[in-house]
Design an enzyme around this catalytic site. Sequence first.
Site, PDB file in Angstrom:
ATOM      1  N   THR A 249       0.774  -1.258  -0.116  1.00 45.14           N
ATOM      2  CA  THR A 249       0.028  -0.127  -0.091  1.00 45.14           C
ATOM      3  C   THR A 249       0.812   1.166   0.057  1.00 45.14           C
ATOM      4  O   THR A 249       2.087   1.213   0.456  1.00 45.14           O
ATOM      5  CB  THR A 249      -0.958   0.068   1.220  1.00 45.14           C
ATOM      6  OG1 THR A 249      -1.649   1.334   1.428  1.00 45.14           O
ATOM      7  CG2 THR A 249      -0.171  -0.363   2.585  1.00 45.14           C
TER       8      THR A 249
ATOM      9  N   GLU B 150       0.051   3.591   1.857  1.00 44.47           N
ATOM     10  CA  GLU B 150       0.058   4.094   3.321  1.00 44.47           C
ATOM     11  C   GLU B 150       1.567   3.935   4.094  1.00 44.47           C
ATOM     12  O   GLU B 150       1.805   4.567   4.862  1.00 44.47           O
ATOM     13  CB  GLU B 150      -0.974   3.305   4.018  1.00 44.47           C
ATOM     14  CG  GLU B 150      -2.222   3.666   3.632  1.00 44.47           C
ATOM     15  CD  GLU B 150      -3.575   3.587   4.597  1.00 44.47           C
ATOM     16  OE1 GLU B 150      -3.147   3.470   5.540  1.00 44.47           O
ATOM     17  OE2 GLU B 150      -4.488   3.383   4.083  1.00 44.47           O
TER      18      GLU B 150
ATOM     19  N   TYR C 129      -1.678  -0.277  10.937  1.00 43.70           N
ATOM     20  CA  TYR C 129      -1.905  -1.008   9.761  1.00 43.70           C
ATOM     21  C   TYR C 129      -0.639  -1.050   8.922  1.00 43.70           C
ATOM     22  O   TYR C 129      -0.124  -1.647   8.540  1.00 43.70           O
ATOM     23  CB  TYR C 129      -3.114  -0.592   9.026  1.00 43.70           C
ATOM     24  CG  TYR C 129      -3.247  -0.853   7.565  1.00 43.70           C
ATOM     25  CD1 TYR C 129      -3.494  -2.441   7.005  1.00 43.70           C
ATOM     26  CD2 TYR C 129      -3.202  -0.031   6.513  1.00 43.70           C
ATOM     27  CE1 TYR C 129      -3.188  -2.542   5.737  1.00 43.70           C
ATOM     28  CE2 TYR C 129      -3.196  -0.328   5.256  1.00 43.70           C
ATOM     29  CZ  TYR C 129      -3.439  -1.446   4.863  1.00 43.70           C
ATOM     30  OH  TYR C 129      -3.319  -1.817   3.614  1.00 43.70           O
TER      31      TYR C 129
ATOM     32  N   LYS D  34       2.207  -3.233   7.404  1.00 46.26           N
ATOM     33  CA  LYS D  34       2.496  -3.321   5.949  1.00 46.26           C
ATOM     34  C   LYS D  34       4.069  -2.966   5.469  1.00 46.26           C
ATOM     35  O   LYS D  34       4.729  -3.688   4.702  1.00 46.26           O
ATOM     36  CB  LYS D  34       1.583  -2.666   5.171  1.00 46.26           C
ATOM     37  CG  LYS D  34       0.117  -3.117   4.890  1.00 46.26           C
ATOM     38  CD  LYS D  34      -0.044  -4.546   4.562  1.00 46.26           C
ATOM     39  CE  LYS D  34       0.040  -4.603   3.019  1.00 46.26           C
ATOM     40  NZ  LYS D  34      -0.425  -5.870   2.410  1.00 46.26           N
TER      41      LYS D  34
HETATM   42  P1  NAD Z   1      -9.644  -7.201   2.179  1.00 47.92           P
HETATM   43  O1  NAD Z   1      -9.748  -7.035   3.588  1.00 47.92           O
HETATM   44  O2  NAD Z   1     -10.784  -7.069   1.499  1.00 47.92           O
HETATM   45  O3  NAD Z   1      -9.164  -8.627   2.056  1.00 47.92           O
HETATM   46  C1  NAD Z   1      -8.160  -9.322   2.761  1.00 47.92           C
HETATM   47  C2  NAD Z   1      -8.478 -11.142   2.558  1.00 47.92           C
HETATM   48  O4  NAD Z   1      -7.469 -11.550   3.038  1.00 47.92           O
HETATM   49  C3  NAD Z   1      -9.742 -11.518   3.029  1.00 47.92           C
HETATM   50  O5  NAD Z   1     -10.126 -12.548   1.872  1.00 47.92           O
HETATM   51  C4  NAD Z   1      -9.261 -12.617   4.065  1.00 47.92           C
HETATM   52  O6  NAD Z   1     -10.016 -13.414   4.384  1.00 47.92           O
HETATM   53  C5  NAD Z   1      -7.904 -12.898   3.527  1.00 47.92           C
HETATM   54  N1  NAD Z   1      -7.081 -12.916   4.928  1.00 47.92           N
HETATM   55  C6  NAD Z   1      -7.069 -12.378   6.068  1.00 47.92           C
HETATM   56  N2  NAD Z   1      -6.179 -12.664   6.855  1.00 47.92           N
HETATM   57  C7  NAD Z   1      -5.697 -13.969   6.442  1.00 47.92           C
HETATM   58  C8  NAD Z   1      -4.705 -15.074   6.931  1.00 47.92           C
HETATM   59  N3  NAD Z   1      -4.376 -14.949   7.917  1.00 47.92           N
HETATM   60  N4  NAD Z   1      -4.636 -16.023   6.148  1.00 47.92           N
HETATM   61  C9  NAD Z   1      -5.135 -16.150   4.888  1.00 47.92           C
HETATM   62  N5  NAD Z   1      -6.096 -15.127   4.363  1.00 47.92           N
HETATM   63  C10 NAD Z   1      -6.410 -14.160   5.052  1.00 47.92           C
HETATM   64  O7  NAD Z   1      -8.350  -6.694   1.732  1.00 47.92           O
HETATM   65  P2  NAD Z   1      -8.057  -5.826   0.092  1.00 47.92           P
HETATM   66  O8  NAD Z   1      -8.637  -4.295   0.188  1.00 47.92           O
HETATM   67  O9  NAD Z   1      -8.608  -6.457  -0.934  1.00 47.92           O
HETATM   68  O10 NAD Z   1      -6.614  -5.681  -0.027  1.00 47.92           O
HETATM   69  C11 NAD Z   1      -5.811  -6.643  -0.440  1.00 47.92           C
HETATM   70  C12 NAD Z   1      -4.273  -6.446  -0.397  1.00 47.92           C
HETATM   71  O11 NAD Z   1      -4.172  -5.186  -0.981  1.00 47.92           O
HETATM   72  C13 NAD Z   1      -3.859  -6.135   1.109  1.00 47.92           C
HETATM   73  O12 NAD Z   1      -2.503  -6.590   1.446  1.00 47.92           O
HETATM   74  C14 NAD Z   1      -3.661  -4.536   1.103  1.00 47.92           C
HETATM   75  O13 NAD Z   1      -2.775  -4.127   2.119  1.00 47.92           O
HETATM   76  C15 NAD Z   1      -3.281  -4.222  -0.044  1.00 47.92           C
HETATM   77  N6  NAD Z   1      -3.961  -3.010  -0.445  1.00 47.92           N
HETATM   78  C16 NAD Z   1      -5.369  -2.493  -0.510  1.00 47.92           C
HETATM   79  C17 NAD Z   1      -5.724  -1.567  -0.851  1.00 47.92           C
HETATM   80  C18 NAD Z   1      -7.035  -0.893  -0.872  1.00 47.92           C
HETATM   81  O14 NAD Z   1      -7.371   0.044  -1.115  1.00 47.92           O
HETATM   82  N7  NAD Z   1      -7.855  -1.804  -0.466  1.00 47.92           N
HETATM   83  C19 NAD Z   1      -4.804  -0.663  -1.616  1.00 47.92           C
HETATM   84  C20 NAD Z   1      -3.575  -0.855  -1.632  1.00 47.92           C
HETATM   85  C21 NAD Z   1      -3.053  -2.274  -1.260  1.00 47.92           C
HETATM   86  O1  DAU Z   2      -3.927   4.167   0.549  1.00 45.78           O
HETATM   87  C1  DAU Z   2      -4.453   2.610   0.264  1.00 45.78           C
HETATM   88  C2  DAU Z   2      -5.181   2.009   1.506  1.00 45.78           C
HETATM   89  O2  DAU Z   2      -6.271   2.590   1.462  1.00 45.78           O
HETATM   90  C3  DAU Z   2      -5.231   0.659   1.781  1.00 45.78           C
HETATM   91  O3  DAU Z   2      -4.071   0.365   2.120  1.00 45.78           O
HETATM   92  C4  DAU Z   2      -6.304   0.397   3.041  1.00 45.78           C
HETATM   93  O4  DAU Z   2      -6.223  -1.287   2.894  1.00 45.78           O
HETATM   94  C5  DAU Z   2      -7.514   0.785   2.600  1.00 45.78           C
HETATM   95  O5  DAU Z   2      -8.642   0.543   3.382  1.00 45.78           O
HETATM   96  C6  DAU Z   2      -7.415   2.250   2.152  1.00 45.78           C
HETATM   97  O6  DAU Z   2      -7.466   3.078   3.668  1.00 45.78           O
HETATM   98  P1  DAU Z   2      -7.848   4.392   3.813  1.00 45.78           P
HETATM   99  O7  DAU Z   2      -7.784   4.766   5.568  1.00 45.78           O
HETATM  100  O8  DAU Z   2      -7.572   5.361   3.164  1.00 45.78           O
HETATM  101  O9  DAU Z   2      -9.357   3.812   3.673  1.00 45.78           O
HETATM  102  P2  DAU Z   2     -10.758   3.987   4.226  1.00 45.78           P
HETATM  103  O10 DAU Z   2     -11.915   3.799   3.256  1.00 45.78           O
HETATM  104  O11 DAU Z   2     -10.874   3.378   5.454  1.00 45.78           O
HETATM  105  O12 DAU Z   2     -10.976   5.574   4.533  1.00 45.78           O
HETATM  106  C7  DAU Z   2     -10.911   6.587   3.407  1.00 45.78           C
HETATM  107  C8  DAU Z   2     -11.066   7.872   3.911  1.00 45.78           C
HETATM  108  O13 DAU Z   2     -12.502   8.102   4.565  1.00 45.78           O
HETATM  109  C9  DAU Z   2      -9.769   8.389   4.972  1.00 45.78           C
HETATM  110  O14 DAU Z   2      -9.644   9.345   4.970  1.00 45.78           O
HETATM  111  C10 DAU Z   2     -10.887   8.029   6.404  1.00 45.78           C
HETATM  112  C11 DAU Z   2     -12.231   8.654   5.763  1.00 45.78           C
HETATM  113  N1  DAU Z   2     -13.239   7.703   6.437  1.00 45.78           N
HETATM  114  C12 DAU Z   2     -13.512   6.691   6.617  1.00 45.78           C
HETATM  115  C13 DAU Z   2     -14.698   5.706   7.136  1.00 45.78           C
HETATM  116  C14 DAU Z   2     -14.667   4.447   7.000  1.00 45.78           C
HETATM  117  C15 DAU Z   2     -14.362   8.435   7.006  1.00 45.78           C
HETATM  118  O15 DAU Z   2     -14.602   9.637   6.942  1.00 45.78           O
HETATM  119  N2  DAU Z   2     -15.789   8.187   7.539  1.00 45.78           N
HETATM  120  C16 DAU Z   2     -15.680   6.746   7.688  1.00 45.78           C
HETATM  121  O16 DAU Z   2     -16.527   6.120   8.015  1.00 45.78           O
END
Ligand code: NAD
Ligand code: DAU
Length: 352
Positions: free
Chosen positions: A134, A136, A159, A163
């Site tokens: 990420t 982050e 978090y 990472k």
């Molecule tokens: P998510 O929380 O939707 O999915 C995570 C998945 O991992 C789930 O299916 C869960 O069951 C599985 N998991 C959790 N713990 C586990 C374990 N111990 N063993 C096996 N499986 C396990 O997450 P996401 O948003 O799809 O993110 C996926 C990856 O991408 C993460 O590594 C996250 O850090 C990274 N990432 C996410 C974002 C975003 O915006 N969502 C952005 C950049 C990077």
């Molecule tokens: O930048 C990549 C990351 O983006 C990933 O690594 C993370 O897994 C993913 O969860 C995401 O992190 P953020 O913290 O940016 O996403 P989130 O959707 O939780 O929040 C987006 C923005 O909105 C953040 O500034 C917090 C704000 N927020 C979030 C929630 C859940 C609110 O204002 N209200 C809310 O209820």
Amino acid sequence: MKFSQIILVTGGAGFIGNHVVRELVNKYPHYKVLNFDALTYAGNLRNLLDLNENENYQFIKGDICDASLLKDIFDQYQVNKVLHLAAESHVDRSITDPLSFVYTNVMGTVNLLNAAKESWYGNYEDKLFYHISTDEVFGSLGEEGFFTEQTSYDPRSPYSASKASSDHFVRAYGNTYGLPFVISNCSNNYGPYQFPEKLIPLVIHNIRMGKPIPVYGKGDNVRDWLYVVDHARAIDTVLHKGKVGETYSIGGHNEKTNLDVIHTLCDKLDEKLGRAQGESRKLITFVKDRAGHDKRYAIDASKIGSELNWEPSLQFEEGISKTIDWYLDNAGWLESVTSGEYLNYYKKQYQY
Ligand code: NAD
Ligand code: DAU
């Protein structure tokens, strides 16, 4: 059938993972895709129902912290590529329960690295450990500037610290044991199948239900949004064209304040649900800020653009409209994941 690649995707039942699995299974019938997932609250096999009949797809339930299960899988299937997405991914949960992030994101990653190293040791040809990370890990930006592959690490939440630690372990295994790896650091994803603890699906769900929309602080934090299918395409690109030992930053060039995103969702949903314009904005409720809330993330994705020829296929306006349509058309999915345990989480997080 003999497959040319055996790809272990961890976290394939999660939000980004299911799009990555779908991209690979449909595009490469000669690859075997093993989806290894513990099915935590964030993992959902309903996300993958369309792939069940595919011969080149297989689901395996398991925890990345389970060393002996991982060893068996590497031995049995002769895995040659790992796409590591499994993680605890929600910042708010990391604030209330940091240790579960250390367990999965740090210890789980090291376990997986060990399994790959032990299975591949002495023969790294056609092997790759691809770690999906990420933006982050780079901390928080002010008004100006972008994260690049050269930006120093400065994680500021449990978090992002977990990472960042996992990124360091991957590079350390490359340096110490010669493990072939690649890392990508991506900005905020949005799109179908995202668990409604994250901002966009949570707001869509609350608007549908007529519930308050919780905005942390002033709503002026900035995120750089990328449509999830474009991230899956980027991962496919890095898997096939990325250089071993390199890092790639992935982003959408779509910087928005949270309030901008929320206003867009309110107005578009009013239109799509046939409500009076301005109706949903009345649900906006400013709540206590997230502890240590990072101000701004923004990615300079020029390296993956110029070296690997990837760019986002769509911009936020189009992507958010498709996203809203998907959640409205799949209300059953949204309802199934917001019953049960979600209600307890929601009450604890938002106190209403
Ligand atoms: P998510 O929380 O939707 O999915 C995570 C998945 O991992 C789930 O299916 C869960 O069951 C599985 N998991 C959790 N713990 C586990 C374990 N111990 N063993 C096996 N499986 C396990 O997450 P996401 O948003 O799809 O993110 C996926 C990856 O991408 C993460 O590594 C996250 O850090 C990274 N990432 C996410 C974002 C975003 O915006 N969502 C952005 C950049 C990077
Ligand atoms: O930048 C990549 C990351 O983006 C990933 O690594 C993370 O897994 C993913 O969860 C995401 O992190 P953020 O913290 O940016 O996403 P989130 O959707 O939780 O929040 C987006 C923005 O909105 C953040 O500034 C917090 C704000 N927020 C979030 C929630 C859940 C609110 O204002 N209200 C809310 O209820």
